[in-house]
Design a protein around this motif. Structure first.
Motif, PDB file in Angstrom:
ATOM      1  N   PRO A  85       0.833  -1.204   0.000  1.00  0.00           N
ATOM      2  CA  PRO A  85       0.000   0.000   0.000  1.00  0.00           C
ATOM      3  C   PRO A  85       0.871   1.259   0.000  1.00  0.00           C
ATOM      4  CG  PRO A  85      -0.033  -1.026   2.156  1.00  0.00           C
ATOM      5  CD  PRO A  85       0.714  -1.952   1.242  1.00  0.00           C
ATOM      6  N   ASP A  86       0.359   2.313  -0.599  1.00  0.00           N
ATOM      7  CA  ASP A  86       1.085   3.573  -0.669  1.00  0.00           C
ATOM      8  C   ASP A  86       0.864   4.444   0.557  1.00  0.00           C
ATOM      9  OD1 ASP A  86       1.935   2.796  -3.146  1.00  0.00           O
ATOM     10  OD2 ASP A  86       0.363   3.884  -4.222  1.00  0.00           O
ATOM     11  N   TRP A  87       0.010   4.055   1.443  1.00  0.00           N
ATOM     12  CA  TRP A  87      -0.302   4.850   2.615  1.00  0.00           C
ATOM     13  C   TRP A  87      -0.227   3.983   3.859  1.00  0.00           C
ATOM     14  CZ3 TRP A  87      -3.607   3.278  -1.175  1.00  0.00           C
ATOM     15  CH2 TRP A  87      -4.572   2.363  -0.812  1.00  0.00           C
ATOM     16  N   PRO A  88      -0.125   4.584   5.032  1.00  0.00           N
ATOM     17  CA  PRO A  88      -0.107   3.779   6.264  1.00  0.00           C
ATOM     18  C   PRO A  88      -1.438   3.058   6.457  1.00  0.00           C
ATOM     19  CG  PRO A  88       0.295   6.105   6.749  1.00  0.00           C
ATOM     20  CD  PRO A  88       0.064   5.993   5.288  1.00  0.00           C
ATOM     21  N   ARG A  89      -1.346   1.847   6.908  1.00  0.00           N
ATOM     22  CA  ARG A  89      -2.533   1.014   7.080  1.00  0.00           C
ATOM     23  C   ARG A  89      -3.329   1.484   8.286  1.00  0.00           C
ATOM     24  NH1 ARG A  89      -2.842  -4.894   9.252  1.00  0.00           N
ATOM     25  NH2 ARG A  89      -5.008  -5.286   8.846  1.00  0.00           N
ATOM     26  N   GLN A  90      -4.648   1.531   8.092  1.00  0.00           N
ATOM     27  CA  GLN A  90      -5.537   1.890   9.186  1.00  0.00           C
ATOM     28  C   GLN A  90      -6.549   0.765   9.354  1.00  0.00           C
ATOM     29  OE1 GLN A  90      -7.335   5.517   7.950  1.00  0.00           O
ATOM     30  NE2 GLN A  90      -5.540   6.748   8.393  1.00  0.00           N
ATOM     31  N   ASP A  91      -6.789   0.392  10.602  1.00  0.00           N
ATOM     32  CA  ASP A  91      -7.794  -0.633  10.863  1.00  0.00           C
ATOM     33  C   ASP A  91      -9.183  -0.003  10.762  1.00  0.00           C
ATOM     34  OD1 ASP A  91      -6.008  -2.689  11.245  1.00  0.00           O
ATOM     35  OD2 ASP A  91      -5.778  -2.281  13.383  1.00  0.00           O
ATOM     36  N   VAL A  92     -10.028  -0.641   9.975  1.00  0.00           N
ATOM     37  CA  VAL A  92     -11.380  -0.144   9.784  1.00  0.00           C
ATOM     38  C   VAL A  92     -12.330  -1.179  10.366  1.00  0.00           C
ATOM     39  CG1 VAL A  92     -13.106   0.527   8.082  1.00  0.00           C
ATOM     40  CG2 VAL A  92     -10.691   1.031   7.681  1.00  0.00           C
ATOM     41  N   GLY A  93     -13.178  -0.743  11.245  1.00  0.00           N
ATOM     42  CA  GLY A  93     -14.138  -1.655  11.853  1.00  0.00           C
ATOM     43  C   GLY A  93     -15.313  -1.912  10.916  1.00  0.00           C
ATOM     44  N   VAL A  94     -15.801  -3.143  10.908  1.00  0.00           N
ATOM     45  CA  VAL A  94     -16.956  -3.503  10.091  1.00  0.00           C
ATOM     46  C   VAL A  94     -18.176  -3.516  11.008  1.00  0.00           C
ATOM     47  CG1 VAL A  94     -17.978  -5.281   8.634  1.00  0.00           C
ATOM     48  CG2 VAL A  94     -15.513  -4.882   8.580  1.00  0.00           C
ATOM     49  N   PRO A  95     -19.202  -2.744  10.675  1.00  0.00           N
ATOM     50  CA  PRO A  95     -20.385  -2.702  11.537  1.00  0.00           C
ATOM     51  C   PRO A  95     -21.080  -4.065  11.625  1.00  0.00           C
ATOM     52  CG  PRO A  95     -20.442  -0.931   9.914  1.00  0.00           C
ATOM     53  CD  PRO A  95     -19.299  -1.821   9.564  1.00  0.00           C
ATOM     54  N   LEU A  96     -21.750  -4.293  12.716  1.00  0.00           N
ATOM     55  CA  LEU A  96     -22.453  -5.543  12.943  1.00  0.00           C
ATOM     56  C   LEU A  96     -23.537  -5.770  11.886  1.00  0.00           C
ATOM     57  CD1 LEU A  96     -22.948  -8.024  14.704  1.00  0.00           C
ATOM     58  CD2 LEU A  96     -24.524  -6.633  16.058  1.00  0.00           C
ATOM     59  N   THR A  97     -24.193  -4.716  11.447  1.00  0.00           N
ATOM     60  CA  THR A  97     -25.248  -4.869  10.435  1.00  0.00           C
ATOM     61  C   THR A  97     -24.676  -5.395   9.115  1.00  0.00           C
ATOM     62  OG1 THR A  97     -25.002  -2.527   9.886  1.00  0.00           O
ATOM     63  CG2 THR A  97     -26.763  -3.120  11.428  1.00  0.00           C
ATOM     64  N   CYS A  98     -23.452  -4.987   8.771  1.00  0.00           N
ATOM     65  CA  CYS A  98     -22.820  -5.492   7.544  1.00  0.00           C
ATOM     66  C   CYS A  98     -22.493  -6.972   7.691  1.00  0.00           C
ATOM     67  CB  CYS A  98     -21.554  -4.699   7.234  1.00  0.00           C
ATOM     68  SG  CYS A  98     -21.881  -3.014   6.709  1.00  0.00           S
ATOM     69  N   ARG A  99     -22.035  -7.370   8.846  1.00  0.00           N
ATOM     70  CA  ARG A  99     -21.733  -8.786   9.080  1.00  0.00           C
ATOM     71  C   ARG A  99     -22.998  -9.629   8.993  1.00  0.00           C
ATOM     72  NH1 ARG A  99     -17.360  -8.378  14.028  1.00  0.00           N
ATOM     73  NH2 ARG A  99     -15.956  -6.974  12.913  1.00  0.00           N
ATOM     74  N   ILE A 100     -24.076  -9.134   9.571  1.00  0.00           N
ATOM     75  CA  ILE A 100     -25.347  -9.855   9.526  1.00  0.00           C
ATOM     76  C   ILE A 100     -25.839  -9.967   8.082  1.00  0.00           C
ATOM     77  CG2 ILE A 100     -27.793  -9.728  10.186  1.00  0.00           C
ATOM     78  CD1 ILE A 100     -26.824  -8.507  12.859  1.00  0.00           C
ATOM     79  N   ALA A 101     -25.693  -8.895   7.305  1.00  0.00           N
ATOM     80  CA  ALA A 101     -26.132  -8.917   5.908  1.00  0.00           C
ATOM     81  C   ALA A 101     -25.346  -9.948   5.100  1.00  0.00           C
ATOM     82  CB  ALA A 101     -25.985  -7.533   5.298  1.00  0.00           C
ATOM     83  N   VAL A 102     -24.052 -10.048   5.340  1.00  0.00           N
ATOM     84  CA  VAL A 102     -23.237 -11.025   4.615  1.00  0.00           C
ATOM     85  C   VAL A 102     -23.648 -12.440   4.991  1.00  0.00           C
ATOM     86  CG1 VAL A 102     -20.904 -11.945   4.385  1.00  0.00           C
ATOM     87  CG2 VAL A 102     -21.288  -9.488   4.257  1.00  0.00           C
ATOM     88  N   ILE A 103     -23.859 -12.681   6.271  1.00  0.00           N
ATOM     89  CA  ILE A 103     -24.284 -14.016   6.716  1.00  0.00           C
ATOM     90  C   ILE A 103     -25.657 -14.351   6.129  1.00  0.00           C
ATOM     91  CG2 ILE A 103     -24.991 -15.351   8.734  1.00  0.00           C
ATOM     92  CD1 ILE A 103     -22.736 -13.866  10.272  1.00  0.00           C
ATOM     93  N   ALA A 104     -26.566 -13.375   6.108  1.00  0.00           N
ATOM     94  CA  ALA A 104     -27.902 -13.610   5.545  1.00  0.00           C
ATOM     95  C   ALA A 104     -27.835 -13.903   4.044  1.00  0.00           C
ATOM     96  CB  ALA A 104     -28.793 -12.401   5.810  1.00  0.00           C
ATOM     97  N   ALA A 105     -26.853 -13.336   3.359  1.00  0.00           N
ATOM     98  CA  ALA A 105     -26.715 -13.593   1.929  1.00  0.00           C
ATOM     99  C   ALA A 105     -26.031 -14.929   1.651  1.00  0.00           C
ATOM    100  CB  ALA A 105     -25.921 -12.463   1.272  1.00  0.00           C
ATOM    101  N   VAL A 106     -25.158 -15.357   2.539  1.00  0.00           N
ATOM    102  CA  VAL A 106     -24.399 -16.590   2.331  1.00  0.00           C
ATOM    103  C   VAL A 106     -25.234 -17.822   2.666  1.00  0.00           C
ATOM    104  CG1 VAL A 106     -22.454 -17.918   3.245  1.00  0.00           C
ATOM    105  CG2 VAL A 106     -22.127 -15.558   2.563  1.00  0.00           C
ATOM    106  N   LEU A 107     -26.100 -17.733   3.634  1.00  0.00           N
ATOM    107  CA  LEU A 107     -26.879 -18.903   4.059  1.00  0.00           C
ATOM    108  C   LEU A 107     -27.695 -19.525   2.925  1.00  0.00           C
ATOM    109  CD1 LEU A 107     -27.995 -17.957   7.674  1.00  0.00           C
ATOM    110  CD2 LEU A 107     -26.337 -19.680   6.968  1.00  0.00           C
TER     111      LEU A 107
END
Length: 110
Positions: free
Chosen positions: A61-83
């Motif tokens: 990467p060309d810039w310093p890495r920053q940790d980005v948190g993933v909201p719980l609603t996004c995690r739930i949406a991914v699980i709901a789509a994968v099931l």
């Protein structure tokens, strides 16, 4: 990376199997020039896709890495789509199976 390999048509993914089937049918039918052209274009597409993916996955990467948190609603949406994908990958409901059989018969299958 695995998704990129699947999209690019690497073995053992289904796209590879369809490309292989097309190439082998072309060879059996004696369309050697078409098979060579198709194989060259498949290799070119594979290289083009994987070059970009390799830069994204393994590039620096060309810039310093920053940790980005993933909201719980996004995690739930991914699980709901994968099931449903997982369930339909293991079990095909009878109405869907009937539709697939009807479509196969319309296309000349048994």
């Amino acid at each position: 990376m695995l998704c990129a390999l699947a999209i690019a048509g690497a073995p053992p993914f289904p796209i590879f199997l369809s490309e292989y089937s097309i190439l082998s049918a072309g060879l059996r039918a004696g369309h050697y020039l078409a098979v060579v052209i198709l194989a060259a274009l498949i290799v070119l597409a594979f290289i083009g896709i994987m070059l970009q993916v390799n830069r994204m996955v393994f590039g620096r990467p060309d810039w310093p890495r920053q940790d980005v948190g993933v909201p719980l609603t996004c995690r739930i949406a991914v699980i709901a789509a994968v099931l449903p994908v997982i369930v339909l990958g293991v079990y095909i409901p009878s109405p869907v199976h009937s539709l697939l059989q009807l479509a196969a018969r319309q296309l000349g299958g048994r």
